[in-house]
Write a protein that holds these residues in place. Structure first.
Motif, PDB file in Angstrom:
ATOM      1  N   ALA A  22       0.838  -1.205   0.000  1.00 13.20           N
ATOM      2  CA  ALA A  22       0.000   0.000   0.000  1.00 13.20           C
ATOM      3  C   ALA A  22       0.873   1.255   0.000  1.00 13.20           C
ATOM      4  O   ALA A  22       0.605   2.204  -0.750  1.00 13.20           O
ATOM      5  CB  ALA A  22      -0.922   0.005   1.218  1.00 13.20           C
ATOM      6  N   GLU A  23       1.926   1.239   0.804  1.00 13.25           N
ATOM      7  CA  GLU A  23       2.849   2.378   0.851  1.00 13.25           C
ATOM      8  C   GLU A  23       3.522   2.576  -0.506  1.00 13.25           C
ATOM      9  O   GLU A  23       3.587   3.693  -1.020  1.00 13.25           O
ATOM     10  CB  GLU A  23       3.914   2.139   1.920  1.00 13.25           C
ATOM     11  N   HIS A  24       4.007   1.496  -1.087  1.00 10.92           N
ATOM     12  CA  HIS A  24       4.720   1.587  -2.356  1.00 10.92           C
ATOM     13  C   HIS A  24       3.832   2.127  -3.471  1.00 10.92           C
ATOM     14  O   HIS A  24       4.253   2.970  -4.258  1.00 10.92           O
ATOM     15  CB  HIS A  24       5.266   0.219  -2.758  1.00 10.92           C
ATOM     16  N   ASP A  25       2.598   1.613  -3.527  1.00 14.36           N
ATOM     17  CA  ASP A  25       1.696   1.980  -4.615  1.00 14.36           C
ATOM     18  C   ASP A  25       0.845   3.211  -4.305  1.00 14.36           C
ATOM     19  O   ASP A  25       0.048   3.630  -5.159  1.00 14.36           O
ATOM     20  CB  ASP A  25       0.775   0.801  -4.946  1.00 14.36           C
ATOM     21  N   HIS A  26       1.001   3.757  -3.108  1.00 13.28           N
ATOM     22  CA  HIS A  26       0.222   4.931  -2.681  1.00 13.28           C
ATOM     23  C   HIS A  26      -1.279   4.667  -2.799  1.00 13.28           C
ATOM     24  O   HIS A  26      -2.023   5.455  -3.390  1.00 13.28           O
ATOM     25  CB  HIS A  26       0.619   6.189  -3.470  1.00 13.28           C
ATOM     26  N   ILE A  27      -1.683   3.512  -2.249  1.00 11.10           N
ATOM     27  CA  ILE A  27      -3.086   3.115  -2.275  1.00 11.10           C
ATOM     28  C   ILE A  27      -3.497   2.712  -0.859  1.00 11.10           C
ATOM     29  O   ILE A  27      -2.650   2.540   0.023  1.00 11.10           O
ATOM     30  CB  ILE A  27      -3.340   1.946  -3.257  1.00 11.10           C
ATOM     31  N   THR A  28      -4.795   2.536  -0.665  1.00  9.10           N
ATOM     32  CA  THR A  28      -5.277   2.098   0.638  1.00  9.10           C
ATOM     33  C   THR A  28      -4.897   0.637   0.866  1.00  9.10           C
ATOM     34  O   THR A  28      -4.605  -0.098  -0.090  1.00  9.10           O
ATOM     35  CB  THR A  28      -6.806   2.222   0.738  1.00  9.10           C
ATOM     36  N   GLU A  29      -4.938   0.227   2.120  1.00  4.96           N
ATOM     37  CA  GLU A  29      -4.637  -1.172   2.413  1.00  4.96           C
ATOM     38  C   GLU A  29      -5.686  -2.095   1.807  1.00  4.96           C
ATOM     39  O   GLU A  29      -5.363  -3.205   1.391  1.00  4.96           O
ATOM     40  CB  GLU A  29      -4.470  -1.381   3.911  1.00  4.96           C
ATOM     41  N   ALA A  30      -6.937  -1.646   1.745  1.00  2.00           N
ATOM     42  CA  ALA A  30      -7.985  -2.466   1.120  1.00  2.00           C
ATOM     43  C   ALA A  30      -7.664  -2.691  -0.362  1.00  2.00           C
ATOM     44  O   ALA A  30      -7.784  -3.813  -0.875  1.00  2.00           O
ATOM     45  CB  ALA A  30      -9.350  -1.806   1.275  1.00  2.00           C
ATOM     46  N   ALA A  31      -7.230  -1.655  -1.049  1.00  7.51           N
ATOM     47  CA  ALA A  31      -6.848  -1.788  -2.454  1.00  7.51           C
ATOM     48  C   ALA A  31      -5.597  -2.656  -2.587  1.00  7.51           C
ATOM     49  O   ALA A  31      -5.465  -3.428  -3.549  1.00  7.51           O
ATOM     50  CB  ALA A  31      -6.625  -0.419  -3.085  1.00  7.51           C
ATOM     51  N   ALA A  32      -4.698  -2.552  -1.617  1.00  9.55           N
ATOM     52  CA  ALA A  32      -3.473  -3.356  -1.650  1.00  9.55           C
ATOM     53  C   ALA A  32      -3.789  -4.843  -1.505  1.00  9.55           C
ATOM     54  O   ALA A  32      -3.122  -5.681  -2.114  1.00  9.55           O
ATOM     55  CB  ALA A  32      -2.508  -2.905  -0.566  1.00  9.55           C
ATOM     56  N   VAL A  33      -4.801  -5.184  -0.705  1.00 12.50           N
ATOM     57  CA  VAL A  33      -5.197  -6.587  -0.572  1.00 12.50           C
ATOM     58  C   VAL A  33      -5.573  -7.141  -1.947  1.00 12.50           C
ATOM     59  O   VAL A  33      -5.111  -8.216  -2.344  1.00 12.50           O
ATOM     60  CB  VAL A  33      -6.368  -6.755   0.424  1.00 12.50           C
ATOM     61  N   ALA A  34      -6.389  -6.411  -2.675  1.00 13.30           N
ATOM     62  CA  ALA A  34      -6.794  -6.856  -4.011  1.00 13.30           C
ATOM     63  C   ALA A  34      -5.591  -6.958  -4.939  1.00 13.30           C
ATOM     64  O   ALA A  34      -5.459  -7.924  -5.709  1.00 13.30           O
ATOM     65  CB  ALA A  34      -7.833  -5.904  -4.585  1.00 13.30           C
ATOM     66  N   GLU A  35      -4.704  -5.987  -4.868  1.00 11.74           N
ATOM     67  CA  GLU A  35      -3.504  -5.975  -5.718  1.00 11.74           C
ATOM     68  C   GLU A  35      -2.604  -7.172  -5.435  1.00 11.74           C
ATOM     69  O   GLU A  35      -2.160  -7.864  -6.349  1.00 11.74           O
ATOM     70  CB  GLU A  35      -2.736  -4.668  -5.523  1.00 11.74           C
ATOM     71  N   VAL A  36      -2.322  -7.434  -4.156  1.00 12.13           N
ATOM     72  CA  VAL A  36      -1.405  -8.532  -3.854  1.00 12.13           C
ATOM     73  C   VAL A  36      -2.034  -9.891  -4.149  1.00 12.13           C
ATOM     74  O   VAL A  36      -1.329 -10.799  -4.594  1.00 12.13           O
ATOM     75  CB  VAL A  36      -0.858  -8.487  -2.411  1.00 12.13           C
ATOM     76  N   GLU A  37      -3.324 -10.026  -3.944  1.00 13.70           N
ATOM     77  CA  GLU A  37      -3.963 -11.290  -4.284  1.00 13.70           C
ATOM     78  C   GLU A  37      -3.891 -11.537  -5.795  1.00 13.70           C
ATOM     79  O   GLU A  37      -3.671 -12.660  -6.237  1.00 13.70           O
ATOM     80  CB  GLU A  37      -5.404 -11.333  -3.786  1.00 13.70           C
ATOM     81  N   ARG A  38      -4.049 -10.491  -6.571  1.00 13.49           N
ATOM     82  CA  ARG A  38      -3.908 -10.625  -8.026  1.00 13.49           C
ATOM     83  C   ARG A  38      -2.472 -11.007  -8.374  1.00 13.49           C
ATOM     84  O   ARG A  38      -2.227 -11.948  -9.134  1.00 13.49           O
ATOM     85  CB  ARG A  38      -4.303  -9.320  -8.720  1.00 13.49           C
ATOM     86  N   LEU A  39      -1.520 -10.279  -7.799  1.00  7.30           N
ATOM     87  CA  LEU A  39      -0.114 -10.530  -8.113  1.00  7.30           C
ATOM     88  C   LEU A  39       0.339 -11.921  -7.687  1.00  7.30           C
ATOM     89  O   LEU A  39       1.094 -12.576  -8.412  1.00  7.30           O
ATOM     90  CB  LEU A  39       0.782  -9.484  -7.442  1.00  7.30           C
ATOM     91  N   MET A  40      -0.102 -12.370  -6.531  1.00  8.96           N
ATOM     92  CA  MET A  40       0.366 -13.656  -6.022  1.00  8.96           C
ATOM     93  C   MET A  40      -0.119 -14.831  -6.870  1.00  8.96           C
ATOM     94  O   MET A  40       0.424 -15.922  -6.765  1.00  8.96           O
ATOM     95  CB  MET A  40      -0.047 -13.841  -4.558  1.00  8.96           C
ATOM     96  N   HIS A  41      -1.100 -14.606  -7.732  1.00  3.51           N
ATOM     97  CA  HIS A  41      -1.608 -15.660  -8.599  1.00  3.51           C
ATOM     98  C   HIS A  41      -1.219 -15.441 -10.063  1.00  3.51           C
ATOM     99  O   HIS A  41      -1.698 -16.129 -10.954  1.00  3.51           O
ATOM    100  CB  HIS A  41      -3.132 -15.775  -8.452  1.00  3.51           C
ATOM    101  N   GLU A  42      -0.340 -14.504 -10.298  1.00  2.00           N
ATOM    102  CA  GLU A  42       0.110 -14.164 -11.650  1.00  2.00           C
ATOM    103  C   GLU A  42       1.548 -14.643 -11.818  1.00  2.00           C
ATOM    104  O   GLU A  42       2.346 -14.586 -10.879  1.00  2.00           O
ATOM    105  CB  GLU A  42       0.034 -12.636 -11.765  1.00  2.00           C
ATOM    106  N   HIS A  43       1.889 -15.098 -13.026  1.00  2.00           N
ATOM    107  CA  HIS A  43       3.268 -15.516 -13.292  1.00  2.00           C
ATOM    108  C   HIS A  43       4.209 -14.334 -13.035  1.00  2.00           C
ATOM    109  O   HIS A  43       4.025 -13.257 -13.580  1.00  2.00           O
ATOM    110  CB  HIS A  43       3.423 -16.011 -14.735  1.00  2.00           C
ATOM    111  N   GLY A  44       5.189 -14.533 -12.190  1.00  2.00           N
ATOM    112  CA  GLY A  44       6.145 -13.477 -11.856  1.00  2.00           C
ATOM    113  C   GLY A  44       5.619 -12.484 -10.828  1.00  2.00           C
ATOM    114  O   GLY A  44       6.333 -11.562 -10.440  1.00  2.00           O
TER     115      GLY A  44
END
Length: 91
Positions: A22-44
């Motif tokens: 959230a800090e890195h992307d300058h987003i809320t923690e709620a938005a960061a949850v969605a972002e990391v869940e997407r990333l953790m299931h994506e190649h790389g």
């Protein structure tokens, strides 16, 4: 209604790791949850999360904020232990 605590409890990352993204992307923690869940299931994706934390460590060091760099380094160590697939060159 689902709360931030509920979202964080369902996430594959810790609260500290979510906060770092959230800090890195300058987003809320709620938005960061969605972002990391997407990333953790994506190649790389796990490597991208690792890179975000590393970039913020570097930025903290450049800003002479050693305490924050140390805190982020602790987050990175925990992340890399829990997610060895994030090691560059794996996958």
């Amino acid at each position: 209604m689902i709360t931030l605590d509920d979202m964080e409890d369902m996430c594959s990352l810790t609260r500290e790791e979510i906060a770092a993204v959230a800090e890195h992307d300058h987003i809320t923690e709620a938005a960061a949850v969605a972002e990391v869940e997407r990333l953790m299931h994506e190649h790389g994706g796990p490597q991208k999360v690792q890179l975000k934390i590393c970039e913020d460590i570097r930025a903290a060091l450049h800003a002479d904020d050693v305490a924050h760099a140390k805190a982020l380094f602790a987050v990175l160590r925990g992340y890399m232990t829990a997610h060895p697939e994030a090691v560059r060159g794996s996958g």
